[in-house]
Write a protein that holds these residues in place. Structure first.
Motif, PDB file in Angstrom:
ATOM      1  N   MET A   1       0.793  -1.123   0.013  1.00  0.00           N
ATOM      2  CA  MET A   1       0.180   0.099   0.038  1.00  0.00           C
ATOM      3  C   MET A   1       0.811   1.152   0.069  1.00  0.00           C
ATOM      4  N   SER A   2       0.521   2.183  -0.810  1.00  0.00           N
ATOM      5  CA  SER A   2       1.359   3.447  -0.870  1.00  0.00           C
ATOM      6  C   SER A   2       1.269   4.283   0.497  1.00  0.00           C
ATOM      7  N   ASN A   3       2.358   5.269   0.540  1.00  0.00           N
ATOM      8  CA  ASN A   3       2.288   6.123   1.808  1.00  0.00           C
ATOM      9  C   ASN A   3       1.388   7.344   1.509  1.00  0.00           C
ATOM     10  N   SER A   4       0.861   7.432   0.109  1.00  0.00           N
ATOM     11  CA  SER A   4       0.339   8.559  -0.197  1.00  0.00           C
ATOM     12  C   SER A   4      -1.351   8.598   0.186  1.00  0.00           C
ATOM     13  N   LYS A   5      -1.635   9.803   0.495  1.00  0.00           N
ATOM     14  CA  LYS A   5      -3.107   9.556   0.586  1.00  0.00           C
ATOM     15  C   LYS A   5      -3.803   9.951  -0.708  1.00  0.00           C
ATOM     16  N   HIS A   6      -3.395  10.498  -1.490  1.00  0.00           N
ATOM     17  CA  HIS A   6      -3.738  10.885  -2.956  1.00  0.00           C
ATOM     18  C   HIS A   6      -3.418   9.674  -4.048  1.00  0.00           C
ATOM     19  N   PRO A   7      -4.249   9.686  -5.008  1.00  0.00           N
ATOM     20  CA  PRO A   7      -3.810   8.766  -6.090  1.00  0.00           C
ATOM     21  C   PRO A   7      -2.752   9.381  -6.869  1.00  0.00           C
ATOM     22  N   LYS A   8      -1.900   8.770  -7.405  1.00  0.00           N
ATOM     23  CA  LYS A   8      -0.820   9.363  -8.340  1.00  0.00           C
ATOM     24  C   LYS A   8      -1.566   9.936  -9.504  1.00  0.00           C
ATOM     25  N   PRO A   9      -1.109  10.954  -9.985  1.00  0.00           N
ATOM     26  CA  PRO A   9      -1.696  11.643 -11.055  1.00  0.00           C
ATOM     27  C   PRO A   9      -1.471  10.986 -12.614  1.00  0.00           C
ATOM     28  N   ASP A  10      -2.496  10.807 -13.421  1.00  0.00           N
ATOM     29  CA  ASP A  10      -2.397  10.386 -14.546  1.00  0.00           C
ATOM     30  C   ASP A  10      -1.111  10.760 -15.517  1.00  0.00           C
ATOM     31  N   ASP A  11      -0.065  10.203 -15.791  1.00  0.00           N
ATOM     32  CA  ASP A  11       0.905  10.885 -16.565  1.00  0.00           C
ATOM     33  C   ASP A  11       0.841  10.078 -18.087  1.00  0.00           C
ATOM     34  N   ARG A  12       0.283  10.797 -18.769  1.00  0.00           N
ATOM     35  CA  ARG A  12      -0.003  10.151 -20.174  1.00  0.00           C
ATOM     36  C   ARG A  12       1.289  10.636 -21.282  1.00  0.00           C
ATOM     37  N   SER A  13       2.408  11.451 -20.583  1.00  0.00           N
ATOM     38  CA  SER A  13       3.296  12.133 -21.598  1.00  0.00           C
ATOM     39  C   SER A  13       4.145  11.035 -22.384  1.00  0.00           C
ATOM     40  N   ASN A  14       4.112   9.781 -21.742  1.00  0.00           N
ATOM     41  CA  ASN A  14       4.987   9.074 -22.858  1.00  0.00           C
ATOM     42  C   ASN A  14       4.168   7.621 -23.452  1.00  0.00           C
ATOM     43  N   ASN A  15       2.757   8.049 -23.455  1.00  0.00           N
ATOM     44  CA  ASN A  15       2.123   6.802 -23.901  1.00  0.00           C
ATOM     45  C   ASN A  15       2.244   6.518 -25.297  1.00  0.00           C
ATOM     46  N   VAL A  16       2.431   7.725 -26.000  1.00  0.00           N
ATOM     47  CA  VAL A  16       2.536   7.314 -27.512  1.00  0.00           C
ATOM     48  C   VAL A  16       3.900   6.545 -27.812  1.00  0.00           C
ATOM     49  N   GLU A  17       5.088   6.884 -26.966  1.00  0.00           N
ATOM     50  CA  GLU A  17       6.187   6.363 -27.229  1.00  0.00           C
ATOM     51  C   GLU A  17       6.174   4.668 -26.549  1.00  0.00           C
ATOM     52  N   ARG A  18       5.490   4.658 -25.450  1.00  0.00           N
ATOM     53  CA  ARG A  18       5.174   3.407 -25.033  1.00  0.00           C
ATOM     54  C   ARG A  18       4.436   2.402 -25.794  1.00  0.00           C
ATOM     55  N   ILE A  19       3.371   2.915 -26.457  1.00  0.00           N
ATOM     56  CA  ILE A  19       2.555   2.181 -27.221  1.00  0.00           C
ATOM     57  C   ILE A  19       3.231   1.678 -28.646  1.00  0.00           C
ATOM     58  N   ARG A  20       3.995   2.686 -29.186  1.00  0.00           N
ATOM     59  CA  ARG A  20       4.949   2.267 -30.136  1.00  0.00           C
ATOM     60  C   ARG A  20       6.000   1.201 -29.877  1.00  0.00           C
ATOM     61  N   ASP A  21       6.475   1.227 -28.953  1.00  0.00           N
ATOM     62  CA  ASP A  21       7.285  -0.020 -28.453  1.00  0.00           C
ATOM     63  C   ASP A  21       6.655  -1.068 -28.240  1.00  0.00           C
ATOM     64  N   ILE A  22       5.409  -1.341 -27.905  1.00  0.00           N
ATOM     65  CA  ILE A  22       4.656  -2.517 -27.826  1.00  0.00           C
ATOM     66  C   ILE A  22       4.198  -2.989 -29.068  1.00  0.00           C
ATOM     67  N   ILE A  23       3.890  -1.976 -30.067  1.00  0.00           N
ATOM     68  CA  ILE A  23       3.714  -2.352 -31.292  1.00  0.00           C
ATOM     69  C   ILE A  23       4.758  -3.065 -32.140  1.00  0.00           C
ATOM     70  N   ARG A  24       6.009  -2.378 -31.801  1.00  0.00           N
ATOM     71  CA  ARG A  24       7.208  -2.860 -32.530  1.00  0.00           C
ATOM     72  C   ARG A  24       7.462  -4.373 -31.867  1.00  0.00           C
ATOM     73  N   ASN A  25       7.280  -4.543 -30.770  1.00  0.00           N
ATOM     74  CA  ASN A  25       7.753  -5.888 -30.069  1.00  0.00           C
ATOM     75  C   ASN A  25       6.695  -6.827 -30.400  1.00  0.00           C
ATOM     76  N   THR A  26       5.364  -6.628 -30.535  1.00  0.00           N
ATOM     77  CA  THR A  26       4.314  -7.469 -30.996  1.00  0.00           C
ATOM     78  C   THR A  26       4.634  -7.868 -32.491  1.00  0.00           C
ATOM     79  N   GLU A  27       5.089  -6.796 -33.361  1.00  0.00           N
ATOM     80  CA  GLU A  27       5.420  -7.371 -34.798  1.00  0.00           C
ATOM     81  C   GLU A  27       6.419  -8.017 -34.745  1.00  0.00           C
ATOM     82  N   GLU A  28       7.430  -7.833 -33.914  1.00  0.00           N
ATOM     83  CA  GLU A  28       8.626  -8.783 -34.003  1.00  0.00           C
ATOM     84  C   GLU A  28       8.272 -10.257 -33.595  1.00  0.00           C
ATOM     85  N   ASN A  29       7.283 -10.345 -32.465  1.00  0.00           N
ATOM     86  CA  ASN A  29       7.075 -11.666 -32.071  1.00  0.00           C
ATOM     87  C   ASN A  29       6.350 -12.516 -33.267  1.00  0.00           C
ATOM     88  N   LEU A  30       5.540 -11.491 -33.967  1.00  0.00           N
ATOM     89  CA  LEU A  30       4.728 -12.175 -35.006  1.00  0.00           C
ATOM     90  C   LEU A  30       5.503 -12.733 -35.897  1.00  0.00           C
TER      91      LEU A  30
END
Length: 78
Positions: A1-30
């Motif tokens: 359990m986290s020590n913080s009383k508040h949830p962590k804010p949603d950080d979407r700043s790297n989502n495009v890059e993260r999704i791009r990496d997932i796509i690349r890995n999935t294509e390689e696996n395919l």
């Protein structure tokens, strides 16, 4: 359990890059699975093809998600 009383804010700043990496890995696996089918017996080949079909479907969904993230980034939401 986290020590913080508040949830962590949603950080979407790297989502495009993260999704791009997932796509690349999935294509390689395919692609690696396609190669392995050359050496697999018919039953294994069928299982590999079924899994690759799921991978293709996943890649399509991830590409749509990436488009949404790019649009959100352009609107200044990420």
């Amino acid at each position: 359990m986290s020590n913080s009383k508040h949830p962590k804010p949603d950080d979407r700043s790297n989502n495009v890059e993260r999704i791009r990496d997932i796509i690349r890995n999935t294509e390689e696996n395919l692609q690696e699975a396609e190669i392995s089918m050359e050496f697999a017996d018919p039953m294994q080949s069928e299982l590999i093809e079924e899994k690759n079909e799921r991978r293709r479907h996943s890649i399509e969904g991830l590409k749509e998600e990436m488009k949404d993230e790019i649009a959100a980034r352009k609107k200044g939401k990420a």
